[in-house]
Design a protein around this motif. Structure first.
Motif, PDB file in Angstrom:
ATOM      1  N   THR A 151       1.077  -1.236  -0.324  1.00 38.14           N
ATOM      2  CA  THR A 151      -0.144   0.023   0.407  1.00 38.14           C
ATOM      3  C   THR A 151       0.805   1.496  -0.107  1.00 38.14           C
ATOM      4  N   PRO A 152       0.332   2.448  -0.320  1.00 32.54           N
ATOM      5  CA  PRO A 152       0.865   3.650  -0.039  1.00 32.54           C
ATOM      6  C   PRO A 152       1.912   3.589   1.059  1.00 32.54           C
ATOM      7  N   ALA A 153       1.046   3.628   2.345  1.00 30.14           N
ATOM      8  CA  ALA A 153       1.831   3.793   3.252  1.00 30.14           C
ATOM      9  C   ALA A 153       2.945   2.608   3.738  1.00 30.14           C
ATOM     10  N   GLU A 154       2.555   1.798   2.791  1.00 28.02           N
ATOM     11  CA  GLU A 154       3.441   1.330   3.654  1.00 28.02           C
ATOM     12  C   GLU A 154       4.692   0.753   3.198  1.00 28.02           C
ATOM     13  N   LYS A 155       4.472   1.774   1.431  1.00 26.10           N
ATOM     14  CA  LYS A 155       5.807   1.595   0.241  1.00 26.10           C
ATOM     15  C   LYS A 155       6.330   2.985   2.010  1.00 26.10           C
ATOM     16  N   ALA A 156       6.359   4.162   2.106  1.00 24.87           N
ATOM     17  CA  ALA A 156       6.038   5.402   2.405  1.00 24.87           C
ATOM     18  C   ALA A 156       7.149   5.090   3.575  1.00 24.87           C
ATOM     19  N   ARG A 157       6.324   3.855   4.169  1.00 26.37           N
ATOM     20  CA  ARG A 157       7.318   4.009   5.835  1.00 26.37           C
ATOM     21  C   ARG A 157       8.803   3.190   5.006  1.00 26.37           C
ATOM     22  N   ILE A 158       8.570   1.923   4.701  1.00 22.37           N
ATOM     23  CA  ILE A 158       9.647   1.655   4.193  1.00 22.37           C
ATOM     24  C   ILE A 158      10.692   2.722   3.459  1.00 22.37           C
ATOM     25  N   ALA A 159      10.232   2.927   3.128  1.00 26.68           N
ATOM     26  CA  ALA A 159      11.012   4.159   2.494  1.00 26.68           C
ATOM     27  C   ALA A 159      12.145   5.029   3.135  1.00 26.68           C
ATOM     28  N   LYS A 160      10.852   5.718   4.702  1.00 28.00           N
ATOM     29  CA  LYS A 160      11.782   6.026   5.529  1.00 28.00           C
ATOM     30  C   LYS A 160      12.311   5.397   6.280  1.00 28.00           C
ATOM     31  N   ARG A 161      12.091   4.220   6.454  1.00 28.93           N
ATOM     32  CA  ARG A 161      14.020   3.232   7.053  1.00 28.93           C
ATOM     33  C   ARG A 161      14.619   3.382   5.957  1.00 28.93           C
ATOM     34  N   LEU A 162      14.621   3.228   4.662  1.00 26.35           N
ATOM     35  CA  LEU A 162      15.784   2.622   3.749  1.00 26.35           C
ATOM     36  C   LEU A 162      16.177   4.018   4.274  1.00 26.35           C
ATOM     37  N   ASP A 163      16.002   5.854   3.652  1.00 27.21           N
ATOM     38  CA  ASP A 163      16.456   6.627   3.927  1.00 27.21           C
ATOM     39  C   ASP A 163      16.974   6.464   5.257  1.00 27.21           C
ATOM     40  N   ASP A 164      16.731   6.273   6.308  1.00 23.77           N
ATOM     41  CA  ASP A 164      17.569   6.451   7.644  1.00 23.77           C
ATOM     42  C   ASP A 164      18.711   5.210   7.435  1.00 23.77           C
TER      43      ASP A 164
END
Ligand SMILES: CC(C)C(=O)C(=O)O
Length: 544
Positions: free
Chosen positions: A71-84
């Motif tokens: 889902t968009p929310a899941e992708k956004a959460r994963i992207a944030k963690r990848l950035d971290d």
């Protein structure tokens, strides 16, 4: 000559390179690239590959794994963690997929991450326009590279592919995008053509080029041949798949030949056998060659997030992030680990955000059992320990995981102690369906019966609310892990629920089996609570 040396020499001969390595298995960060690459003129020592960064494609190639849809929310959460975790480039999806995907990519670009956010584009101008609409920093443009893709799949000519690529790169670069060109099925392409195609792409303004091993067909020597040639052309990225189980090796060979961006996914998810796992490449560089890339302590959290969001579980024996990667059961290993943490581990679990676990089972030994008992403040006599060990092994022999609760029950039995229960489940009724799930419980708390009801997101959650209601603040324990296993097949299966709960600095794991999953869950949780409360006799139970 020692047999290992002979094997290395034969392998080196087959790869057509000269043997220069050592058979010492301990990592040596000063070492050159061992026997695989020898003194090939186009390779560098991996210890010198301090420029390596990652492009994560979990949200694009990873999502192409069968059955995965984020889902968009899941992708956004994963992207944030990848950035971290310090991933440099995040492929957020393919803008051409549809309006939903574009919305998702926009959501990722609006996070204002440090990472460069890119959209995957087919070799058509409209895909680049759609990517621009999503506000991405760059594009990954895929063009056919092998004869099979050029002639059979697309039905075009090599000359036309070069012309189209040049036009697309110029268009994307003119719009201020970071541009990477991917030659699909490149590992099966003619090398001369690859060099011609990628040189044209670089001349047209591409930032870098990549030769995906689309079907995971490449051997390390083929990778070496391709990347040695491509590095003459411009900055290169690797994109390896694991069909031959060579994805990590191939990525490292690419890096040794000069590639400085590694494409991969979290947990190695992706089409067929998957992509290379970024956590495996990062830790291989970190531990094997002393080269820091990602923030490795973020890797386990990231792996769990991706497994939970995608529904693709992590294999227990998976390197770095699998459940067993830092878990020791056998007596010999447990004993060694208790003497020296690194006896059976290449690097400490904390480095990847994990903890070491010593568990008990059929291979348990004295030292492990004694250490586990000590952890629960149980001291046993020299005459009692052998019997406890033998009963633990017996339980393990029956194919059971030996939980803390099992061990404590065995110890109590061997020592002839009656367990005094403070909290016991007497009765449970749960209802779920189209309405709000509800549950009521009858507990015996210090000899007195108490009932309570609750609602929740499901029957187990509702029952836990009811238990908490009956116990008040004494039920302030955290549920750390919840694991369900069907012991038998079919809808009448008996399930075993194993929970790990913690309270303060105490943790216990308990399992319970029943044909009803809610009953098994609540029994395990109540039992765990009872065990945790036993550490703290002063806890006041509600209505005490
Ligand atoms: C670059 C693309 C098409 C890819 O994921 C691959 O070839 O594996």
């Amino acid at each position: 000559m020692p047999i290992t040396r002979r094997i290395e020499e034969v392998a080196a001969r087959r790869l057509g390179v000269k043997f220069v390595g050592s058979s010492d298995p301990t990592p040596d960060t000063d070492a050159s690239n061992s026997f695989l690459f020898g003194d090939h003129p186009a390779t560098r020592s991996l210890a010198e590959a301090t420029d390596v960064e990652f492009l994560d494609t979990t949200l694009r190639d990873g999502e192409q794994a069968p059955g995965v849809s984020l889902t968009p929310a899941e992708k956004a959460r994963i992207a944030k963690r990848l950035d971290d975790a310090d991933v440099s480039v995040i492929e957020a999806g393919s803008a051409c997929t549809g309006p939903g995907e574009r919305e998702t990519i926009r959501r990722v670009t609006s996070l204002d991450l440090d990472a460069t956010v890119v959209s995957f584009c087919r070799g058509v101008r409209n895909d680049i326009d759609l990517a621009l609409d999503c506000g991405v920093d760059g594009v990954d443009i895929v063009v056919p590279a092998s004869d099979r893709h050029i002639e059979t799949k697309v039905g075009t000519t090599h000359e036309q592919v070069v012309r189209d690529t040049v036009e697309l790169v110029e268009y994307a670069a003119d719009h201020g995008l970071w541009v990477e060109v991917l030659g699909e099925d490149g590992s099966r392409a003619d090398l001369e053509f690859l060099v011609e195609l990628m040189s044209a792409a670089m001349d047209a303004g591409a930032d870098r080029v990549c030769v995906p091993d689309t079907v995971g067909h490449a051997t390390p020597d083929r990778m070496l041949e391709i990347y040695a040639a491509l590095n003459e052309v411009g900055p290169t990225s690797t994109h390896t798949h694991d069909d031959l189980g060579l994805a990590v090796t191939n990525a490292l060979v690419g890096v040794a030949a000069g590639a400085d961006l590694v494409h991969g996914t979290v947990n190695g998810i992706g089409e067929r056998a998957g992509n290379v796992a970024i956590e495996e490449v990062a830790i291989a560089l970190d531990h094997g060659y002393g080269v820091g890339t990602l923030r490795t302590e973020e890797l386990y959290g990231l792996a769990e997030l991706v497994a939970n969001s995608t529904g693709v579980p992590i294999a227990p024996n998976k390197a770095v992030v699998g459940e067993n990667a830092f878990t020791h059961e056998s007596g010999i290993h447990t004993d060694g680990t208790l003497k020296d943490d690194s006896m059976y581990e290449p690097y400490p679990p904390e480095r990847v955000g994990r903890e070491r676990r010593l568990v008990l089972g059929k291979h348990a030994g004295r030292a492990g059992v004694e250490a586990a008992l000590t952890e629960h403040d149980v001291g046993v006599g020299e005459d009692e320990l052998p019997e406890i060990v033998s009963r633990v092994k017996e339980l393990g022999d029956r194919g059971k995981r030996v939980t803390d609760a099992d061990l404590l029950a065995i110890a109590e039995e061997v020592r002839g102690q009656e367990r005094e229960r403070r909290v016991e489940l007497l009765d449970l009724t749960a209802a779920s369906g189209s309405g709000t799930p509800t549950a009521s419980v009858r507990l015996r708390v210090k000899g007195e019966e108490r009932t309570a009801a609750g609602t929740g997101s499901g029957p187990v959650d509702a029952a836990l609310t009811a238990v908490r209601g009956a116990l008040g603040s004494a039920a302030d324990a955290q549920l750390e892990e919840y694991h369900v296993d069907a012991i038998t097949g079919g809808t009448d299966a008996v399930v075993t629920v194993e929970v790990t709960m913690s309270r303060g600095d105490r943790t216990v794991n308990v399992a319970a089996s029943d044909a009803d999953i809610t009953t098994a869950s609540v029994r395990a949780m109540v039992d765990a609570l009872d065990r945790l409360l036993a550490y703290d006799e002063d806890t006041v139970l509600a209505d005490d």
